[in-house]
Design a protein around this motif. Structure first.
Motif, PDB file in Angstrom:
ATOM      1  N   ILE A  18       1.663   4.147   8.803  1.00 43.26           N
ATOM      2  CA  ILE A  18       0.736   3.053   9.040  1.00 43.26           C
ATOM      3  C   ILE A  18      -0.091   3.448  10.254  1.00 43.26           C
ATOM      4  O   ILE A  18       0.452   3.719  11.324  1.00 43.26           O
ATOM      5  N   GLU A  19      -1.394   3.485  10.100  1.00 43.72           N
ATOM      6  CA  GLU A  19      -2.279   4.007  11.130  1.00 43.72           C
ATOM      7  C   GLU A  19      -2.517   3.051  12.298  1.00 43.72           C
ATOM      8  O   GLU A  19      -2.974   3.466  13.339  1.00 43.72           O
ATOM      9  N   SER A  20      -2.243   1.795  12.123  1.00 41.73           N
ATOM     10  CA  SER A  20      -2.546   0.854  13.204  1.00 41.73           C
ATOM     11  C   SER A  20      -1.371  -0.086  13.437  1.00 41.73           C
ATOM     12  O   SER A  20      -0.389  -0.074  12.710  1.00 41.73           O
ATOM     13  N   GLU A  21      -1.495  -0.896  14.461  1.00 38.18           N
ATOM     14  CA  GLU A  21      -0.487  -1.914  14.749  1.00 38.18           C
ATOM     15  C   GLU A  21      -0.928  -3.272  14.217  1.00 38.18           C
ATOM     16  O   GLU A  21      -0.398  -4.304  14.621  1.00 38.18           O
ATOM     17  N   ASP A  22      -1.881  -3.251  13.303  1.00 36.89           N
ATOM     18  CA  ASP A  22      -2.410  -4.482  12.713  1.00 36.89           C
ATOM     19  C   ASP A  22      -1.323  -5.170  11.894  1.00 36.89           C
ATOM     20  O   ASP A  22      -0.790  -4.590  10.945  1.00 36.89           O
ATOM     21  N   PRO A  23      -0.972  -6.418  12.244  1.00 31.20           N
ATOM     22  CA  PRO A  23       0.087  -7.131  11.523  1.00 31.20           C
ATOM     23  C   PRO A  23      -0.183  -7.265  10.025  1.00 31.20           C
ATOM     24  O   PRO A  23       0.753  -7.196   9.222  1.00 31.20           O
ATOM     25  N   GLU A  79      -1.791  -5.092   8.081  1.00 31.32           N
ATOM     26  CA  GLU A  79      -1.491  -3.801   7.455  1.00 31.32           C
ATOM     27  C   GLU A  79       0.015  -3.582   7.360  1.00 31.32           C
ATOM     28  O   GLU A  79       0.530  -3.103   6.344  1.00 31.32           O
ATOM     29  N   ILE A  80       0.731  -3.950   8.403  1.00 24.57           N
ATOM     30  CA  ILE A  80       2.192  -3.794   8.400  1.00 24.57           C
ATOM     31  C   ILE A  80       2.822  -4.678   7.335  1.00 24.57           C
ATOM     32  O   ILE A  80       3.673  -4.221   6.565  1.00 24.57           O
ATOM     33  N   SER A  81       2.393  -5.935   7.267  1.00 26.46           N
ATOM     34  CA  SER A  81       2.975  -6.838   6.273  1.00 26.46           C
ATOM     35  C   SER A  81       2.628  -6.396   4.855  1.00 26.46           C
ATOM     36  O   SER A  81       3.449  -6.520   3.941  1.00 26.46           O
ATOM     37  N   THR A  82       1.439  -5.854   4.659  1.00 28.02           N
ATOM     38  CA  THR A  82       1.055  -5.339   3.336  1.00 28.02           C
ATOM     39  C   THR A  82       1.979  -4.203   2.921  1.00 28.02           C
ATOM     40  O   THR A  82       2.424  -4.130   1.775  1.00 28.02           O
ATOM     41  N   MET A  83       2.313  -3.329   3.868  1.00 26.37           N
ATOM     42  CA  MET A  83       3.200  -2.209   3.563  1.00 26.37           C
ATOM     43  C   MET A  83       4.616  -2.707   3.270  1.00 26.37           C
ATOM     44  O   MET A  83       5.281  -2.213   2.361  1.00 26.37           O
ATOM     45  N   ILE A  84       5.072  -3.700   4.014  1.00 22.72           N
ATOM     46  CA  ILE A  84       6.405  -4.262   3.769  1.00 22.72           C
ATOM     47  C   ILE A  84       6.475  -4.853   2.373  1.00 22.72           C
ATOM     48  O   ILE A  84       7.440  -4.621   1.630  1.00 22.72           O
ATOM     49  N   VAL A  85       5.450  -5.592   1.985  1.00 18.62           N
ATOM     50  CA  VAL A  85       5.414  -6.182   0.640  1.00 18.62           C
ATOM     51  C   VAL A  85       5.395  -5.084  -0.415  1.00 18.62           C
ATOM     52  O   VAL A  85       6.080  -5.177  -1.440  1.00 18.62           O
TER      53      VAL A  85
END
Length: 70
Positions: free
Chosen positions: A11-16, A18-24
Motif C-alpha cells: 500500500i503506497e500511502s497511509e490513506d485510511p 486505501e487501507i480499508s479497500t485493501m482489507i476488504v
C-alpha cells in the motif's frame, strides 16, 4: 521483499480509504487464493530471511567494508 499480489500487498500511502479497500479485498479473496499467498509469503521468509542466509550476507558485508578501509 513483497511481490504485490503474490506474497502480500503493498500500500503506497497511509490513506485510511486505501487501507480499508485493501482489507476488504483480502477478506473477499477466495480461501484458496489466501492460502496460496500465505504459502508464497512463508517461502519468501524461509529463503530470504532465514538466519543462515542473513549471517552469511552480513559476514560478507563486514568483510567487504573492512577491505575498503585498508
Amino acid at each position: 521483499i513483497i511481490d504485490h499480489g503474490v506474497n502480500g500487498f503493498i500500500i503506497e500511502s497511509e490513506d485510511p480509504t486505501e487501507i480499508s479497500t485493501m482489507i476488504v479485498r483480502i477478506l473477499n479473496m477466495p480461501e484458496s487464493e489466501r492460502q496460496s499467498m500465505r504459502e508464497c509469503a512463508y517461502k519468501t521468509y524461509r529463503t530470504v530471511y532465514n538466519a543462515e542466509a542473513n549471517y552469511n550476507n552480513h559476514a560478507l558485508f563486514l568483510k567487504l567494508r573492512q577491505l575498503r578501509r585498508v
